[in-house]
Scaffold this motif. Structure first.
Motif, PDB file in Angstrom:
ATOM      1  N   PHE A  32       0.847  -1.201   0.000  1.00  0.00           N
ATOM      2  CA  PHE A  32       0.000   0.000   0.000  1.00  0.00           C
ATOM      3  C   PHE A  32       0.881   1.249   0.000  1.00  0.00           C
ATOM      4  CE2 PHE A  32      -3.043  -3.026   1.755  1.00  0.00           C
ATOM      5  CZ  PHE A  32      -4.223  -2.618   1.164  1.00  0.00           C
ATOM      6  N   GLY A  33       0.605   2.165  -0.946  1.00  0.00           N
ATOM      7  CA  GLY A  33       1.330   3.431  -0.980  1.00  0.00           C
ATOM      8  C   GLY A  33       2.520   3.354  -1.922  1.00  0.00           C
ATOM      9  N   VAL A  34       2.227   3.095  -3.189  1.00  0.00           N
ATOM     10  CA  VAL A  34       3.308   2.997  -4.179  1.00  0.00           C
ATOM     11  C   VAL A  34       3.753   4.410  -4.539  1.00  0.00           C
ATOM     12  CG1 VAL A  34       4.010   2.110  -6.419  1.00  0.00           C
ATOM     13  CG2 VAL A  34       2.343   0.849  -5.045  1.00  0.00           C
ATOM     14  N   GLY A  35       4.596   4.955  -3.675  1.00  0.00           N
ATOM     15  CA  GLY A  35       5.131   6.295  -3.932  1.00  0.00           C
ATOM     16  C   GLY A  35       6.589   6.184  -4.306  1.00  0.00           C
ATOM     17  N   ASN A  36       7.295   7.295  -4.151  1.00  0.00           N
ATOM     18  CA  ASN A  36       8.701   7.292  -4.565  1.00  0.00           C
ATOM     19  C   ASN A  36       9.572   6.471  -3.636  1.00  0.00           C
ATOM     20  OD1 ASN A  36       8.209   8.797  -6.773  1.00  0.00           O
ATOM     21  ND2 ASN A  36       9.719  10.373  -6.285  1.00  0.00           N
ATOM     22  N   PHE A  37       9.314   6.557  -2.341  1.00  0.00           N
ATOM     23  CA  PHE A  37      10.212   5.855  -1.426  1.00  0.00           C
ATOM     24  C   PHE A  37      10.138   4.342  -1.631  1.00  0.00           C
ATOM     25  CE2 PHE A  37      11.226   3.841   2.641  1.00  0.00           C
ATOM     26  CZ  PHE A  37      12.586   4.097   2.609  1.00  0.00           C
ATOM     27  N   HIS A  38       8.960   3.829  -1.729  1.00  0.00           N
ATOM     28  CA  HIS A  38       8.818   2.388  -1.943  1.00  0.00           C
ATOM     29  C   HIS A  38       9.590   1.954  -3.184  1.00  0.00           C
ATOM     30  CE1 HIS A  38       7.102  -1.554  -2.511  1.00  0.00           C
ATOM     31  NE2 HIS A  38       6.782  -1.194  -3.738  1.00  0.00           N
ATOM     32  N   GLY A  64      -3.463   1.025  -3.441  1.00  0.00           N
ATOM     33  CA  GLY A  64      -3.542   2.406  -2.948  1.00  0.00           C
ATOM     34  C   GLY A  64      -4.967   2.717  -2.551  1.00  0.00           C
ATOM     35  N   VAL A  65      -5.125   3.670  -1.655  1.00  0.00           N
ATOM     36  CA  VAL A  65      -6.481   3.996  -1.201  1.00  0.00           C
ATOM     37  C   VAL A  65      -6.854   5.445  -1.523  1.00  0.00           C
ATOM     38  CG1 VAL A  65      -6.518   2.272   0.631  1.00  0.00           C
ATOM     39  CG2 VAL A  65      -5.670   4.555   1.147  1.00  0.00           C
ATOM     40  N   ARG A  66      -5.974   6.157  -2.182  1.00  0.00           N
ATOM     41  CA  ARG A  66      -6.276   7.555  -2.450  1.00  0.00           C
ATOM     42  C   ARG A  66      -6.553   7.746  -3.937  1.00  0.00           C
ATOM     43  NH1 ARG A  66      -2.763  11.760   0.334  1.00  0.00           N
ATOM     44  NH2 ARG A  66      -4.302  11.982   1.964  1.00  0.00           N
ATOM     45  N   ALA A  68      -5.512   9.990  -5.822  1.00  0.00           N
ATOM     46  CA  ALA A  68      -4.304  10.353  -6.576  1.00  0.00           C
ATOM     47  C   ALA A  68      -3.513   9.119  -6.994  1.00  0.00           C
ATOM     48  CB  ALA A  68      -3.417  11.259  -5.726  1.00  0.00           C
ATOM     49  N   ASP A  69      -3.707   8.011  -6.294  1.00  0.00           N
ATOM     50  CA  ASP A  69      -2.944   6.810  -6.639  1.00  0.00           C
ATOM     51  C   ASP A  69      -3.318   6.282  -8.024  1.00  0.00           C
ATOM     52  OD1 ASP A  69      -1.361   6.591  -4.318  1.00  0.00           O
ATOM     53  OD2 ASP A  69      -3.029   5.724  -3.209  1.00  0.00           O
ATOM     54  N   GLU A  70      -4.537   6.568  -8.459  1.00  0.00           N
ATOM     55  CA  GLU A  70      -4.953   6.037  -9.758  1.00  0.00           C
ATOM     56  C   GLU A  70      -4.108   6.645 -10.894  1.00  0.00           C
ATOM     57  OE1 GLU A  70      -6.383   3.578 -10.843  1.00  0.00           O
ATOM     58  OE2 GLU A  70      -6.841   4.059 -12.922  1.00  0.00           O
ATOM     59  N   THR A 128       3.867   2.055   2.788  1.00  0.00           N
ATOM     60  CA  THR A 128       4.489   3.385   2.931  1.00  0.00           C
ATOM     61  C   THR A 128       3.386   4.384   2.649  1.00  0.00           C
ATOM     62  OG1 THR A 128       5.282   3.159   0.650  1.00  0.00           O
ATOM     63  CG2 THR A 128       6.935   2.945   2.390  1.00  0.00           C
ATOM     64  N   ILE A 129       2.647   4.712   3.680  1.00  0.00           N
ATOM     65  CA  ILE A 129       1.480   5.584   3.508  1.00  0.00           C
ATOM     66  C   ILE A 129       1.690   6.914   4.235  1.00  0.00           C
ATOM     67  CG2 ILE A 129      -0.170   3.715   3.057  1.00  0.00           C
ATOM     68  CD1 ILE A 129      -0.963   3.863   6.039  1.00  0.00           C
ATOM     69  N   THR A 130       2.910   7.242   4.545  1.00  0.00           N
ATOM     70  CA  THR A 130       3.360   8.474   5.202  1.00  0.00           C
ATOM     71  C   THR A 130       3.033   8.465   6.708  1.00  0.00           C
ATOM     72  OG1 THR A 130       1.483  10.004   5.007  1.00  0.00           O
ATOM     73  CG2 THR A 130       2.894   9.774   3.065  1.00  0.00           C
ATOM     74  N   CYS A 187       6.836   0.302   6.357  1.00  0.00           N
ATOM     75  CA  CYS A 187       8.138   0.856   5.973  1.00  0.00           C
ATOM     76  C   CYS A 187       8.084   2.372   6.081  1.00  0.00           C
ATOM     77  CB  CYS A 187       8.518   0.428   4.563  1.00  0.00           C
ATOM     78  SG  CYS A 187       8.664  -1.353   4.379  1.00  0.00           S
ATOM     79  N   ASP A 188       7.207   2.882   6.939  1.00  0.00           N
ATOM     80  CA  ASP A 188       7.149   4.327   7.155  1.00  0.00           C
ATOM     81  C   ASP A 188       8.097   4.708   8.273  1.00  0.00           C
ATOM     82  OD1 ASP A 188       5.325   5.914   5.448  1.00  0.00           O
ATOM     83  OD2 ASP A 188       3.924   4.318   5.969  1.00  0.00           O
ATOM     84  N   ASN A 189       8.448   5.986   8.230  1.00  0.00           N
ATOM     85  CA  ASN A 189       9.401   6.581   9.155  1.00  0.00           C
ATOM     86  C   ASN A 189       8.760   6.911  10.482  1.00  0.00           C
ATOM     87  OD1 ASN A 189      11.983   7.251   8.598  1.00  0.00           O
ATOM     88  ND2 ASN A 189      11.442   8.977   7.284  1.00  0.00           N
ATOM     89  N   MET A 226      13.537  -0.188  10.404  1.00  0.00           N
ATOM     90  CA  MET A 226      14.107   1.140  10.160  1.00  0.00           C
ATOM     91  C   MET A 226      14.503   1.202   8.692  1.00  0.00           C
ATOM     92  SD  MET A 226      17.239   2.710   9.611  1.00  0.00           S
ATOM     93  CE  MET A 226      18.698   2.987  10.564  1.00  0.00           C
ATOM     94  N   VAL A 227      13.995   2.210   8.006  1.00  0.00           N
ATOM     95  CA  VAL A 227      14.245   2.323   6.563  1.00  0.00           C
ATOM     96  C   VAL A 227      14.965   3.625   6.277  1.00  0.00           C
ATOM     97  CG1 VAL A 227      12.242   0.965   5.846  1.00  0.00           C
ATOM     98  CG2 VAL A 227      11.962   3.410   6.265  1.00  0.00           C
ATOM     99  N   ASP A 228      15.834   3.621   5.285  1.00  0.00           N
ATOM    100  CA  ASP A 228      16.559   4.858   4.999  1.00  0.00           C
ATOM    101  C   ASP A 228      17.030   4.896   3.559  1.00  0.00           C
ATOM    102  OD1 ASP A 228      17.795   7.274   5.314  1.00  0.00           O
ATOM    103  OD2 ASP A 228      19.390   6.561   6.625  1.00  0.00           O
ATOM    104  N   ARG A 229      16.685   5.927   2.875  1.00  0.00           N
ATOM    105  CA  ARG A 229      17.234   6.300   1.568  1.00  0.00           C
ATOM    106  C   ARG A 229      16.583   7.642   1.213  1.00  0.00           C
ATOM    107  NH1 ARG A 229      18.108   2.810  -4.033  1.00  0.00           N
ATOM    108  NH2 ARG A 229      20.290   3.378  -3.886  1.00  0.00           N
ATOM    109  N   ILE A 230      17.375   8.653   1.033  1.00  0.00           N
ATOM    110  CA  ILE A 230      16.795   9.971   0.726  1.00  0.00           C
ATOM    111  C   ILE A 230      16.253   9.934  -0.700  1.00  0.00           C
ATOM    112  CG2 ILE A 230      17.265  12.425   0.448  1.00  0.00           C
ATOM    113  CD1 ILE A 230      19.409  12.138   2.670  1.00  0.00           C
ATOM    114  N   THR A 231      14.954  10.177  -0.803  1.00  0.00           N
ATOM    115  CA  THR A 231      14.248  10.037  -2.081  1.00  0.00           C
ATOM    116  C   THR A 231      13.323  11.227  -2.288  1.00  0.00           C
ATOM    117  OG1 THR A 231      14.212   7.649  -1.643  1.00  0.00           O
ATOM    118  CG2 THR A 231      12.835   8.451  -3.446  1.00  0.00           C
ATOM    119  N   PRO A 232      13.737  12.174  -3.086  1.00  0.00           N
ATOM    120  CA  PRO A 232      12.875  13.350  -3.316  1.00  0.00           C
ATOM    121  C   PRO A 232      11.655  12.994  -4.168  1.00  0.00           C
ATOM    122  CG  PRO A 232      15.116  13.691  -4.177  1.00  0.00           C
ATOM    123  CD  PRO A 232      15.000  12.256  -3.805  1.00  0.00           C
TER     124      PRO A 232
END
Ligand code: NAD
Length: 490
Positions: A32-38, A64-66, A68-70, A128-130, A187-189, A226-232
């Protein structure tokens, strides 16, 4: 120029390609939450693992549940779920195409999501849903069972709308069919992200049926990680850079640093991919790693974001090139943050911070100050306030952390030092702006947001340091305030 798709992959020579037959992959994870970080993190680890010829039954299915995900789903669909990931260092950058995702369920189609979640082949559901997506009540910092979305789902388990409603509906279906539950992996912060996720699923289950809640508690694993990678975020700039530099036309590429880290509790009763083969650290207790990362790295981002925003600085690496901001970061970290971070196995905290400084300064990442400054109302209580609370409890000085808070307050006033308007940058922006305006004359008004500051707003030393910092910011501006702090004259 090559338009990215499965059919055109053989024509791409400027990027590494999936080194395995994607036709051999089968679904094992719903994300859930296919954004940039994932796409820069979990999907890359899996891509590496599949390339070793291992774990091909753990491919990803997006969800995704939003609304915007479409739009994002359509972008990925048109390129057969492939993503270009550009890993950037100061002096080099390389592109790779990852193929770990094999499907993406249409957002809003709850029946399809639940059916997939009930499939025994799915053994992990990841998220990764923020930070803001976990229905944490700001006042109690606990799961909010009264949130309207949660109340809706509790009454409509046949067609839930939140990720937690869908996960619970999937678990119910499995329980009824005698299928082992999947593991739920955030996998959220968020500190204790496994516990927080468990509280959300169990909290919702309690509203549906207390026995169900107990069953979830007893049978479903929620490993902390704990997850880490800077992803703009991806903007047209990244799309253009990819086509100019690599000749690849990708609807939604991801740019990130080359560094990545993932520390996970090994709590996967339904099995897991062999991620240790590609650098994931499996440990019995993630908490020390989380503390280190959230306080030093995320706390560091939160420290530079607001002075940089107030000085109209656009990129994070430009903030690190600014001598006052770089020195401010180093002083707050060395004097106040690092001393209250508990020890981490085999890790020197000062070396870790030095690595963070180098990562922040990487000019190729294109990370923006505005992204770091986003959502302070959810981030400050996790990244900054806990360090201040620990220091106050130990009777230690909080001048630097109080200044970090004051800079955030000054930013939320809505104008930079130059008078430029700061566009809304928080889900609670109106409230923050209102409090920041009151705080200009009465700094206590800011700390009265007990959902953010808790008891810290009643600590005399913090209140005094915050008030003085904010008054100084308003009277002499950001630069002169930082100078005073650095000279121990604040
Ligand atoms: P993004 O904006 O690219 O993607 C966010 C995803 O979360 C989208 O799919 C969005 O639809 C979904 N989402 C947002 N709010 C939601 C909600 N309330 N309920 C359900 N879904 C929701 O952001 P990103 O860069 O992928 O970051 C996502 C999260 O990943 C961060 O909030 C953080 O917890 C974690 N993370 C990010 C980074 C980074 O550098 N970007 C690093 C470490 C961890």
């Amino acid at each position: 120029m090559t338009k990215l798709s499965a059919a055109t992959l053989p024509r791409i020579t400027t990027a590494a390609l999936p080194a395995y037959d994607r036709a051999s992959l089968t679904a094992g994870i719903v994300h859930f939450g296919v954004g940039n970080f994932h796409r820069a993190h979990q999907a890359v680890y899996l891509d590496d693992l599949f390339a070793l010829g291992s774990s091909h039954d753990w491919a990803l299915v997006g969800a995704g549940v939003r609304d915007a995900d479409e739009a994002m789903r359509q972008k990925l669909k048109s390129q057969d779920w492939l993503t270009t990931v550009v890993e950037q260092e100061a002096d080099s950058s390389s592109a790779r195409i990852t193929g770990a995702m094999i499907d993406y369920i249409k957002p809003g189609d709850s029946a399809a999501v639940i059916a997939r979640l009930a499939d025994p082949a799915i053994r992990i559901v990841s998220l990764t849903i923020t930070e803001g997506g976990y229905y944490i009540d700001p006042a109690s910092q606990k799961f909010d069972p009264n949130h309207p979305d949660i109340a809706f789902d509790a009454a409509s388990m046949a067609e839930p709308r939140t990720a937690f409603g869908l996960i619970l509906a999937g678990l119910i279906r499995r329980r009824n069919a005698g299928i082992q539950p999947f593991t739920v992996m955030s996998c959220d912060n968020i500190p204790g992200n496994g516990h927080v996720t468990q509280n959300a699923v169990v909290g919702l289950a309690k509203l549906v049926d207390p026995a169900l809640a107990q069953w979830v508690r007893d049978n479903v694993a929620f490993p902390n990680g704990m997850v880490d990678r800077i992803t703009p975020a991806t903007s047209p700039r990244e799309v253009a850079l990819l086509s100019d530099n690599f000749g690849i036309d990708d609807n939604w590429p991801v740019f990130c640093e080359s560094f990545k880290q993932w520390v996970l509790e090994d709590n996967f009763p339904a099995g897991r991919p062999a991620l240790e083969r590609v650098g994931v650290q499996f440990v019995s207790d993630v908490a020390p790693y989380e503390h280190m990362k959230i306080r030093i790295l995320n706390g560091g981002h939160a420290t530079i974001a607001y002075p940089a925003g107030l000085l109209d600085i656009h990129f994070v690496h430009e903030a690190m090139e600014h001598p006052l901001i770089a020195a401010f970061l180093a002083k707050v970290e060395n004097d106040e943050i690092i001393p209250v971070v508990p020890p981490v196995p085999d890790t020197d905290l000062h070396d870790y911070f030095a690595l963070c400084q180098r990562r922040f300064a990487n000019p190729k990442i294109g990370d923006t100050v505005r992204r770091l400054a986003l959502d302070g109302s959810n981030r400050q209580p996790k990244f900054i306030v806990p360090s201040a609370v620990d220091r106050v409890a130990a009777g230690q000085s909080v001048i630097g952390l109080a200044l970090v808070s004051a800079l955030w307050c000054r930013y939320c006033y809505g104008t930079s030092d130059s008078g430029a308007v700061i566009e809304p940058n928080d889900p609670s922006w109106n409230r923050l702006t209102r409090q920041a305006r009151l705080a200009k004359d009465d700094p206590k008004a800011w700390l009265a947001m007990t959902d953010i500051y808790g008891d810290l707003g009643r600590s005399q030393s913090f209140v005094a340091a915050f008030g003085h910092a904010l008054t100084t910011l308003w009277s002499v501006g950001t630069k002169a305030t930082l100078e005073r702090y650095l000279a121990d004259r604040l």
